[in-house]
Design an enzyme around this catalytic site. Structure first.
Site, mmCIF file in Angstrom:
data_model
loop_
_atom_site.group_PDB
_atom_site.id
_atom_site.type_symbol
_atom_site.label_atom_id
_atom_site.label_comp_id
_atom_site.label_asym_id
_atom_site.label_seq_id
_atom_site.Cartn_x
_atom_site.Cartn_y
_atom_site.Cartn_z
ATOM 1 N N LYS A 36 0.790 -1.232 0.000
ATOM 2 C CA LYS A 36 0.000 0.000 0.000
ATOM 3 C C LYS A 36 0.825 1.287 0.000
ATOM 4 O O LYS A 36 0.318 2.366 0.317
ATOM 5 C CB LYS A 36 -1.018 0.045 1.160
ATOM 6 C CG LYS A 36 -1.846 -1.202 1.327
ATOM 7 C CD LYS A 36 -2.383 -1.762 0.054
ATOM 8 C CE LYS A 36 -3.413 -0.877 -0.616
ATOM 9 N NZ LYS A 36 -3.774 -1.448 -1.962
ATOM 10 N N HIS A 55 6.823 -7.512 -2.241
ATOM 11 C CA HIS A 55 6.672 -6.859 -0.932
ATOM 12 C C HIS A 55 7.630 -7.480 0.084
ATOM 13 O O HIS A 55 7.504 -7.237 1.288
ATOM 14 C CB HIS A 55 5.233 -7.028 -0.413
ATOM 15 C CG HIS A 55 4.202 -6.273 -1.189
ATOM 16 N ND1 HIS A 55 4.381 -4.975 -1.618
ATOM 17 C CD2 HIS A 55 2.943 -6.625 -1.587
ATOM 18 C CE1 HIS A 55 3.279 -4.571 -2.256
ATOM 19 N NE2 HIS A 55 2.412 -5.548 -2.261
ATOM 20 N N SER A 66 -4.504 2.823 4.498
ATOM 21 C CA SER A 66 -4.701 2.226 3.182
ATOM 22 C C SER A 66 -4.722 0.692 3.282
ATOM 23 O O SER A 66 -5.543 0.025 2.644
ATOM 24 C CB SER A 66 -3.580 2.692 2.245
ATOM 25 O OG SER A 66 -3.770 2.184 0.950
HETATM 26 P P1 A3P Z 1 -5.151 4.789 -0.743
HETATM 27 O O1 A3P Z 1 -5.750 3.528 -0.215
HETATM 28 O O2 A3P Z 1 -4.661 5.676 0.370
HETATM 29 O O3 A3P Z 1 -6.041 5.520 -1.681
HETATM 30 P P2 A3P Z 1 -0.305 -0.187 -3.656
HETATM 31 O O4 A3P Z 1 -0.330 -0.045 -5.131
HETATM 32 O O5 A3P Z 1 1.045 -0.277 -3.057
HETATM 33 O O6 A3P Z 1 -1.232 -1.256 -3.201
HETATM 34 O O7 A3P Z 1 -0.861 1.194 -3.058
HETATM 35 C C1 A3P Z 1 -2.208 1.569 -3.212
HETATM 36 C C2 A3P Z 1 -2.350 2.985 -2.720
HETATM 37 O O8 A3P Z 1 -1.728 3.865 -3.663
HETATM 38 C C3 A3P Z 1 -3.818 3.418 -2.604
HETATM 39 O O9 A3P Z 1 -3.848 4.397 -1.560
HETATM 40 C C4 A3P Z 1 -4.017 4.036 -3.973
HETATM 41 O O10 A3P Z 1 -5.134 4.895 -4.060
HETATM 42 C C5 A3P Z 1 -2.709 4.791 -4.123
HETATM 43 N N1 A3P Z 1 -2.429 5.173 -5.508
HETATM 44 C C6 A3P Z 1 -2.361 4.383 -6.592
HETATM 45 N N2 A3P Z 1 -2.158 5.105 -7.695
HETATM 46 C C7 A3P Z 1 -2.089 6.401 -7.308
HETATM 47 C C8 A3P Z 1 -1.926 7.637 -8.004
HETATM 48 N N3 A3P Z 1 -1.805 7.688 -9.295
HETATM 49 N N4 A3P Z 1 -1.911 8.774 -7.261
HETATM 50 C C9 A3P Z 1 -2.048 8.740 -5.923
HETATM 51 N N5 A3P Z 1 -2.227 7.592 -5.212
HETATM 52 C C10 A3P Z 1 -2.253 6.442 -5.902
#
Ligand code: A3P
Length: 297
Positions: free
Chosen positions: A48, A111, A141
């Protein structure tokens, strides 16, 4: 064909001192003996922290011009395999998917905490992009992700979840150990580019420039601008190839994968008491590191 709903939520196991679930350990020998190639690029994160965002940036930088059909026909988890994922009968394992990738370089997501990265990546001197996110937003998140992802352990309520986050009882272990472990490694290993989610939010273009410098890429100004625009939250949120809406194990009706994409959403979740307790504990856990995070920008 296995039905996702028939998969029970996994429980945490202690795996060499790190909390994990069997979905990430059952293929352990194959993971550890994975054969890296010198041009492989590893995207390493605590869950996340912005893995998908950086995966998409790298995918566009490498393949956006040459094979644009990737972007419209292949979900991101196929383009960028998740090395340690192993849900037999549902998907090919991450190692098989990586082995089958026809493109070069291969972009590979993990991860794993630094001590678990397969040794071949070090031997081949592969480039590694590590993305870190402040603990409070990362915990929030992760909580919403665990609610919607059927192969994650049951999250329970937010208060107990936050306590478990502080205790390191999360899949992939302690956030504190993960971000500091990779940070320490970076001090002696020049092939690690350590990035922050907050910096990406603040200035995506600047971060793309730094990534290109690290990777030895020199896209045109127009191309960089195309990537910067394409990876904005609102564009990714509506793109079914990167928003995980096609992935059966996730229920976007409970919480979308592309949820908020902000720095500081923790303020909508932490009570004053939780915040004080968290800060006090954080100081103790992070007292021996030079690593600094921003919880607002
Ligand atoms: P949130 O749950 O806070 O919205 P991962 O890809 O490591 O699983 O992380 C997911 C998190 O990154 C989520 O956070 C998601 O919304 C955010 N995320 C993914 N793409 C993004 C972007 N282009 N801009 C900002 N946040 C992004």
């Amino acid at each position: 064909m296995i039905m996702v709903d028939s998969l029970p939520r996994p429980t945490l196991i202690d795996f060499h001192g790190v909390s994990m679930t069997h979905y990430f350990t059952s293929n352990w020998e194959k993971i550890q003996s994975f054969q890296a190639r010198p041009d492989d690029i590893v995207i390493a994160t605590y869950p996340k922290a912005g893995t998908t965002w950086v995966s998409f940036i790298l995918d566009l930088l490498y393949f956006g011009q040459t094979t644009p059909e990737r972007q419209t026909s292949m979900p991101i988890h196929i383009r960028v395999p998740f090395l340690e994922l192993d849900i037999p009968s549902l998907l090919l394992s991450g190692t098989e998917m990586a082995d089958n990738l026809p493109t070069s370089p291969r972009l590979i997501k993990t991860h794993l905490p630094v001590q678990f990265l397969p040794k071949s990546f070090w031997e081949q001197n592969c480039r590694i992009v590590y993305v870190a996110r402040n603990a409070k937003d990362n915990a929030v998140s992760f909580f919403h992700f665990d609610r919607m992802n059927k192969v994650e352990p049951e999250p329970g309520d937010w208060n107990s979840y936050l306590q478990r986050f502080m205790d390191g009882k999360m899949v992939f272990g302690s956030w504190y150990d993960h971000v500091t472990g990779w940070w320490e490694k970076k001090q002696t290993h020049s092939k690690i580019h350590y990035m922050f989610y907050e910096d990406l939010i603040e200035d995506t273009g600047r971060e793309i420039d730094q990534l290109c410098h690290f990777l030895g890429l020199s896209p045109s100004v127009e191309e960089k601008e195309r990537v910067r625009g394409g990876v904005q939250f609102d564009n990714m949120k509506k793109d079914n190839m990167v928003n995980y809406s096609t992935v059966e194990i996730m229920d976007s009706k409970i919480s979308p994968f592309m949820r908020k994409g902000k720095v500081g959403d923790w303020k909508n979740h932490f009570t004053v008491a939780q915040n004080e307790q968290f800060d006090e504990d954080y100081k103790k856990k992070m007292k021996n590191t030079t690593l600094q995070f921003r919880t607002e920008i």
